[in-house]
Design an enzyme around this catalytic site. Structure first.
Site, mmCIF file in Angstrom:
data_model
loop_
_atom_site.group_PDB
_atom_site.id
_atom_site.type_symbol
_atom_site.label_atom_id
_atom_site.label_comp_id
_atom_site.label_asym_id
_atom_site.label_seq_id
_atom_site.Cartn_x
_atom_site.Cartn_y
_atom_site.Cartn_z
ATOM 1 N N SER A 33 -54.225 -8.785 35.941
ATOM 2 C CA SER A 33 -53.861 -10.159 35.614
ATOM 3 C C SER A 33 -54.996 -10.861 34.861
ATOM 4 O O SER A 33 -55.379 -10.409 33.792
ATOM 5 C CB SER A 33 -53.461 -10.894 36.898
ATOM 6 O OG SER A 33 -52.776 -12.093 36.610
ATOM 7 N N ASP A 121 -42.167 -8.197 36.761
ATOM 8 C CA ASP A 121 -43.330 -9.081 36.912
ATOM 9 C C ASP A 121 -42.864 -10.521 36.713
ATOM 10 O O ASP A 121 -42.436 -10.896 35.626
ATOM 11 C CB ASP A 121 -44.410 -8.722 35.881
ATOM 12 C CG ASP A 121 -45.721 -9.438 36.112
ATOM 13 O OD1 ASP A 121 -45.707 -10.603 36.569
ATOM 14 O OD2 ASP A 121 -46.775 -8.844 35.825
ATOM 15 N N HIS A 159 -45.676 -8.443 40.148
ATOM 16 C CA HIS A 159 -46.968 -8.709 39.524
ATOM 17 C C HIS A 159 -48.129 -8.072 40.288
ATOM 18 O O HIS A 159 -49.130 -7.716 39.690
ATOM 19 C CB HIS A 159 -47.185 -10.223 39.433
ATOM 20 C CG HIS A 159 -48.438 -10.620 38.739
ATOM 21 N ND1 HIS A 159 -48.619 -10.459 37.378
ATOM 22 C CD2 HIS A 159 -49.593 -11.150 39.204
ATOM 23 C CE1 HIS A 159 -49.824 -10.895 37.035
ATOM 24 N NE2 HIS A 159 -50.442 -11.314 38.119
#
Length: 173
Positions: A33, A121, A159
């Site tokens: 991320s 995600d 995610h």
């Protein structure tokens, strides 16, 4: 105060520490991320300023740059329609010196690059990971060094859970 340059400096210090203790072991950067921008910044800095090429960079749930990420995350969807969204939200990160330009960084990297993204995600759309892959693929002379792996929705990795996939170690090798 957290900053892009501070994050990058911290990763480089960690790299130096690990390199001093790892002998001939491989060293790679694995970012998740927000960490994907930090990983590409640090990899590029190592390559350009020290002439050091990492053994690999792995980007899990990445984005192209922080502005694009903020413009595409679901939480901002409601605000995108209001006047001033770009100035108040997107430009505020630039004013704070936060760019995390992975899309620019991958254009100059030469080490193997693996991009991982789950189709489900809900934080960073997979299209950002795919755009980053396409940017890298166009820039790399050796196209075999750039790989993109998507994980189907049915796995429910979202995610945060790509690293829980039992097949991941084999895929990374």
């Amino acid at each position: 105060q957290p900053s892009e340059s501070g994050f990058t400096t911290d990763v480089l210090a960690l790299y130096d520490w690990a390199k001093a203790r790892s002998g001939n072991s491989s060293i790679l950067f694995w970012g998740h991320s927000l960490g994907t921008g930090i990983a590409t910044n640090a990899a590029r800095k190592l390559q350009e300023e020290r002439g050091v090429q990492l053994d690999a960079v792995v980007l899990e749930s990445p984005y192209t740059n922080i502005r694009e990420a903020a413009a595409n995350i679901p939480v901002t969807k409601i605000y995108r329609q209001f006047p001033g969204f770009e100035y108040l939200i997107l430009d505020s990160m630039a004013r704070a010196g936060m760019f995390f330009r992975s899309d620019e960084n991958v254009k100059v990297l030469r080490c193997p690059l693996l991009i991982l993204h789950a189709e489900d995600d809900g934080v960073l759309p997979p299209k950002l990971g795919h755009e980053l892959y396409e940017t890298a693929r166009k820039a790399y002379k050796d196209k075999s060094k750039v790989k993109f792996i998507t994980f189907p929705k049915k796995l429910g990795l979202g995610h945060d859970y790509i690293s829980f996939n039992p097949e991941l170690p084999a895929l990374v090798k």
